[in-house]
Design an enzyme around this catalytic site. Structure first.
Site, PDB file in Angstrom:
ATOM      1  N   TRP A 196     -21.598 -33.641  -2.311  1.00  0.00           N
ATOM      2  CA  TRP A 196     -22.953 -34.197  -2.343  1.00  0.00           C
ATOM      3  C   TRP A 196     -23.933 -33.020  -2.423  1.00  0.00           C
ATOM      4  CZ3 TRP A 196     -27.132 -33.134   0.654  1.00  0.00           C
ATOM      5  CH2 TRP A 196     -28.266 -33.931   0.421  1.00  0.00           C
ATOM      6  N   ASP A 363     -39.139 -46.516  -4.571  1.00  0.00           N
ATOM      7  CA  ASP A 363     -37.776 -46.278  -4.089  1.00  0.00           C
ATOM      8  C   ASP A 363     -37.503 -47.102  -2.835  1.00  0.00           C
ATOM      9  OD1 ASP A 363     -35.331 -44.491  -3.194  1.00  0.00           O
ATOM     10  OD2 ASP A 363     -35.850 -43.787  -5.198  1.00  0.00           O
ATOM     11  N   ASP A 364     -36.551 -46.684  -2.075  1.00  0.00           N
ATOM     12  CA  ASP A 364     -36.050 -47.386  -0.891  1.00  0.00           C
ATOM     13  C   ASP A 364     -37.177 -47.742   0.093  1.00  0.00           C
ATOM     14  OD1 ASP A 364     -34.374 -48.325   1.007  1.00  0.00           O
ATOM     15  OD2 ASP A 364     -33.196 -46.485   1.222  1.00  0.00           O
ATOM     16  N   ARG A 440     -24.330 -44.254   6.911  1.00  0.00           N
ATOM     17  CA  ARG A 440     -25.759 -44.571   6.814  1.00  0.00           C
ATOM     18  C   ARG A 440     -26.028 -45.996   7.323  1.00  0.00           C
ATOM     19  NH1 ARG A 440     -29.966 -44.621   1.861  1.00  0.00           N
ATOM     20  NH2 ARG A 440     -31.341 -42.982   2.572  1.00  0.00           N
ATOM     21  N   LYS A 473     -33.573 -48.834 -10.433  1.00  0.00           N
ATOM     22  CA  LYS A 473     -32.773 -47.695  -9.967  1.00  0.00           C
ATOM     23  C   LYS A 473     -31.670 -48.262  -9.089  1.00  0.00           C
ATOM     24  CE  LYS A 473     -32.904 -43.401  -7.337  1.00  0.00           C
ATOM     25  NZ  LYS A 473     -33.681 -42.550  -6.456  1.00  0.00           N
ATOM     26  N   ASP A 475     -28.749 -47.760  -6.784  1.00  0.00           N
ATOM     27  CA  ASP A 475     -28.191 -46.717  -5.923  1.00  0.00           C
ATOM     28  C   ASP A 475     -26.877 -47.173  -5.291  1.00  0.00           C
ATOM     29  OD1 ASP A 475     -28.104 -44.316  -4.577  1.00  0.00           O
ATOM     30  OD2 ASP A 475     -30.031 -44.557  -3.562  1.00  0.00           O
ATOM     31  N   MET A 476     -26.139 -46.241  -4.720  1.00  0.00           N
ATOM     32  CA  MET A 476     -24.872 -46.552  -4.033  1.00  0.00           C
ATOM     33  C   MET A 476     -24.607 -45.378  -3.085  1.00  0.00           C
ATOM     34  SD  MET A 476     -21.317 -46.255  -3.891  1.00  0.00           S
ATOM     35  CE  MET A 476     -20.774 -45.241  -5.245  1.00  0.00           C
ATOM     36  N   ASN A 477     -24.910 -45.608  -1.787  1.00  0.00           N
ATOM     37  CA  ASN A 477     -24.981 -44.473  -0.875  1.00  0.00           C
ATOM     38  C   ASN A 477     -23.804 -44.288   0.071  1.00  0.00           C
ATOM     39  OD1 ASN A 477     -27.471 -42.970  -1.353  1.00  0.00           O
ATOM     40  ND2 ASN A 477     -28.411 -44.971  -1.101  1.00  0.00           N
ATOM     41  N   CYS A 523     -27.330 -44.306  -9.754  1.00  0.00           N
ATOM     42  CA  CYS A 523     -27.456 -43.240  -8.771  1.00  0.00           C
ATOM     43  C   CYS A 523     -26.413 -43.534  -7.714  1.00  0.00           C
ATOM     44  CB  CYS A 523     -28.869 -43.330  -8.170  1.00  0.00           C
ATOM     45  SG  CYS A 523     -29.154 -42.292  -6.734  1.00  0.00           S
ATOM     46  N   ASP A 545     -29.038 -35.384  -5.583  1.00  0.00           N
ATOM     47  CA  ASP A 545     -30.086 -35.451  -4.559  1.00  0.00           C
ATOM     48  C   ASP A 545     -30.642 -34.068  -4.260  1.00  0.00           C
ATOM     49  OD1 ASP A 545     -30.313 -38.111  -4.177  1.00  0.00           O
ATOM     50  OD2 ASP A 545     -29.146 -38.213  -2.332  1.00  0.00           O
TER      51      ASP A 545
HETATM   52  C1  DGJ Z   1     -30.154 -41.709  -2.348  1.00  0.00           C
HETATM   53  C2  DGJ Z   1     -30.785 -41.409  -3.669  1.00  0.00           C
HETATM   54  O1  DGJ Z   1     -30.058 -40.438  -4.345  1.00  0.00           O
HETATM   55  C3  DGJ Z   1     -32.231 -40.993  -3.440  1.00  0.00           C
HETATM   56  O2  DGJ Z   1     -32.818 -40.625  -4.646  1.00  0.00           O
HETATM   57  C4  DGJ Z   1     -32.962 -42.133  -2.798  1.00  0.00           C
HETATM   58  O3  DGJ Z   1     -33.028 -43.207  -3.691  1.00  0.00           O
HETATM   59  C5  DGJ Z   1     -32.267 -42.546  -1.511  1.00  0.00           C
HETATM   60  N1  DGJ Z   1     -30.873 -42.786  -1.711  1.00  0.00           N
HETATM   61  C6  DGJ Z   1     -32.915 -43.777  -0.931  1.00  0.00           C
HETATM   62  O4  DGJ Z   1     -32.243 -44.259   0.134  1.00  0.00           O
END
Ligand code: DGJ
Length: 723
Positions: A196, A363-364, A440, A473, A475-477, A523, A545
């Site tokens: 990461w 964003d978020d 998270r 956008k 995302d997948m965190n 993302c 990121d």
């Molecule tokens: C991870 C993304 O890579 C960031 O750009 C942002 O969107 C955050 N998540 C938001 O939680």
């Protein structure tokens, strides 16, 4: 063009410059005779006839000294009698794992068929396909090896279909998308790996006997490894030497592996990771492998990259988006994180509009009760108290400022604190009676399940239908832990990894078909799923990121080694940088971000008037040459101090933009020259802003003079026009 030379039992797949030749041995086994530049000859059967016997290997079919283990096989199986790593490993109802696939028949046809449930390249022009049907005579199981030649692109693709024509259930333990056997091992191996915030760093090592490669067991292609691998001749650099590269059109667990055997042969494989994979194939069912893309380049890494780029742009990314220039974005994430209200968003949007930004991404934090990372994922309803009214109203106000609107979502996830989790606690990936792990504060939804897929399609469709959203956008965190699906039977549990990805593709397919004019920027905490599978649905991807300009040099260089600059989302952020604390100049940050899709991710209300003026100029400059920055042919230029300076050149229709960034300043150095590449030797190139004109040969052999570094930064750009 694909030719079948019946006399020699040989197939020649030809592109403008390259050739892939296969041969059918008398035994019916299919071999790779050649992969490289076009030969202009016919019979290549001598290549396998001349293989000298090695000791201690089994004879095939009781034929003295016919040792299959030494042959460059297209579809190797285990133990009959090849003992290297097989491309396929099946288990039959009686417990046997021995297969023997031999040529049965073939079809050659123009065009290319779709792969059921999976993203794959499509042939716009001049593509032909060879379907080789191999059969295991004992069990009747068939394997279709489907190879396409994209003539104008100098690209080959391959995928596999396993057709269970036997009377019993089959277990697939391993199925590679591609197996390439080379009768040599004097290569370097190149991969893209990292972590990461440090994605796609280029790694290059000499091959040695045994295994080397990378894989992902994370449920996604991952930050730490990219589904790409290349074998390089030892002398290969940016502008010279041979490269044999493969890339997998897939976003889940994968394996890319090189195996050097006892006799200095190399076996390159790429496909779904066999680790924790076991697929039950019932009679009359077919299993489809993801597609592998094969690029051979004879003139170095730049040529390889250029071939991948052109191919992905024209034969993989949805045509609606593929050739459209990408808008310049302001994303509020690093500007505000979760702390915003309507007034702040509108102020940011107005400022953004005044410097030339075209699209505002919220964003978020806009949904549920989301004020931090610990709640609301899954509840995709606007947080009206926070955004000061409905989402539709907010979007209308942003639109009236003169900006398009983009919205962040993370559809595959659910927070424990959410309505969705309260209603469907059983929708997460978790092992019954074990505490599921959190990352998270969130869980992964089991999108292998159709009802979960359908729910997400419905929710996203509603959002996109009700609102004027131009960009989503996605995302997948977090990655998948606790791999277990409550919807799968005991013997199908190890299908979850692949079924998850098939579910993801089904959702993306439905959404992109229903809303074809919405851009999706994917993302995964940055570049945690930067792969050709996602690119098929999402024409741009957030590269990392880590927004530090210096860190980005390596990350973007590695990513653009395979994926086109028009797919790399790159933002100018604040200093000190939020990830590494480094201070770089606004000029350097701008030039680095211009190498992909330029965007901004900082609080424009806090930047100085001088910085905002520079940003305005950067944006105007980028807009002027946007077509070149996003779609120009990229060449990475050799620099005098490789470790300390990076330079790129982009060229389209005779317009050339050259960018140079030096990382560390040094006292008392004399600037050197920067040599360009890929120009027309005899042509004249006018240096914009001057009356100076240079021949292409001069620019490539002598180069442009670099200026003396300024004290606080050093980055330089030139534009040249072919006369
Ligand atoms: C991870 C993304 O890579 C960031 O750009 C942002 O969107 C955050 N998540 C938001 O939680």
């Amino acid at each position: 063009m694909i030719k079948y030379l019946e006399k020699f039992q040989q197939f020649d797949l030809l592109t403008v410059h390259n050739q892939l030749s296969l041969g059918i041995l008398k035994s019916g086994h299919v071999v790779l005779l050649y992969l490289g530049k076009r030969l202009g000859t016919e019979d290549l059967s001598y290549i396998t006839k001349e293989i000298q016997r090695a000791s201690y290997l089994a004879d095939t079919d009781h034929t003295k000294d016919f040792k299959l283990e030494q042959y460059p096989l297209v579809w190797p199986t285990y133990g009959n009698p090849d003992m290297r790593t097989p491309a396929i490993h099946l288990q039959y109802p009686n417990g046997s794992r021995i297969s023997d696939f031999r040529y049965k028949r073939h079809d050659i046809y123009p065009g290319k068929k779709k792969i059921a449930g999976l993203p794959a390249s499509f042939g716009r022009r001049q593509v032909e396909t060879l379907d080789l049907f191999l059969e295991d005579a004992l069990t009747n199981v068939q394997v279709k090896v489907s190879i396409s030649a994209f003539e104008a692109f100098d690209v080959f693709t391959q995928h596999i279909e396993i057709i269970n024509r036997s009377i019993g259930k089959l277990a697939i333990e391993r199925v590679m998308s591609l197996n390439l056997d080379f009768l040599r091992d004097d290569f370097d191996l190149m991969t893209l790996s990292g972590a990461w915030g440090r994605e796609t760093h280029i790694k290059r090592n000499a091959l040695k006997q045994g295994f080397q490669g990378i894989d992902s067991k994370r449920g996604a292609s991952g930050h730490g490894q990219n589904p790409f691998m290349a074998l390089l001749d030892k002398n290969t650099s940016e502008d010279q030497g041979k490269v044999y590269a493969v890339d997998l059109v897939y976003s889940g667990n994968f394996l890319a592996q090189a195996e050097v055997d006892m006799h200095q042969n190399t076996r390159l494989q790429i496909g779904i990771d066999p680790f924790d994979f076991h697929w039950q194939l019932d009679p009359d069912e077919t299993f489809y492998s993801p597609e592998a893309v094969i690029v051979f380049a004879e003139a170095g890494l730049n040529q390889m990259s250029q071939r991948f780029h052109r191919f992905f742009e024209q034969c993989l990314i949805a045509p609606f988006h593929a050739e459209k220039t990408r808008p310049i974005i302001l994303n509020n994430w690093e500007a505000t994180y979760f702390n915003f209200n309507k007034e702040l968003l509108l102020d940011l949007a107005s400022k953004a509009q005044s410097v030339g930004i075209e699209l505002f991404v919220l964003d978020d934090g806009w949904f549920g009760r989301r004020d931090g990372a610990d709640s609301s994922l899954g509840d995709w309803v606007p947080y009206q108290e926070k955004i000061g009214g409905t989402l539709t109203e907010l979007i209308q106000e942003i639109n009236s400022i003169g900006l398009d609107f983009g919205l962040w979502v993370e559809p595959e996830m659910v927070s424990e604190k959410s309505r969705l989790f309260e209603e469907h606690p059983d929708w997460i990936i978790a092992v019954p009676n074990r505490i599921p792990q959190q990352v998270r504060d969130q869980y992964v939804l089991d999108i292998s399940r159709k009802e979960v897929q359908d729910h997400l399609v419905e929710v996203l469709d509603e959002l996109l239908t009700a609102n004027n959203i131009r960009l989503l956008k996605w995302d997948m965190n977090r990655n998948v832990t606790d791999s277990y699906s409550r919807a799968l039977t005991q013997e199908r549990q190890q299908e979850l990894g692949h079924r998850y990805i098939l579910g993801l593709y089904r959702i993306l397919d439905k959404i992109t078909k229903k809303h074809p004019d919405v851009w999706i920027e994917s993302c995964a905490g940055g570049g945690g799923r930067f792969d050709a599978g996602m690119l098929y649905y999402t024409p741009q991807i957030w590269t990392s990121d880590d927004t530090d300009a210096v860190e980005r040099l390596q990350i973007q260089k590695g990513t653009a080694m395979v994926y086109p600059p028009s797919a790399l989302s790159c933002h100018v952020s604040a200093v000190p940088n939020h990830q590494v604390g480094r201070i770089t100049s606004i000029e350097t940050r701008g030039i680095v971000a211009m190498q992909g899709i330029l965007g901004y991710e900082l609080n424009l209300l806090e930047t100085t008037a001088e910085e905002n003026q520079t940003i305005k100029e950067q944006i105007a400059y980028y807009k002027k040459y946007r077509e070149i920055f996003q779609f120009g042919q990229l060449s990475v230029l050799p620099t005098y101090e490789q470790e300390n300076a990076t330079a790129w050149m982009k060229e389209k229709a005779g317009l050339v933009v050259v960018s140079y960034v030096q990382t560390l300043a040094k006292p008392n150095t004399v600037p050197k020259r920067l040599r360009l590449s890929g120009l027309i030797k005899e042509a004249d190139y006018l240096l914009e802003g001057t009356k100076d004109s240079f021949k292409g040969s001069e620019l490539m052999e002598i180069g442009l003079p670099l200026a003396r570094p300024a004290i606080d930064y050093f980055a330089q750009q030139w534009v040249l026009r072919k006369q």
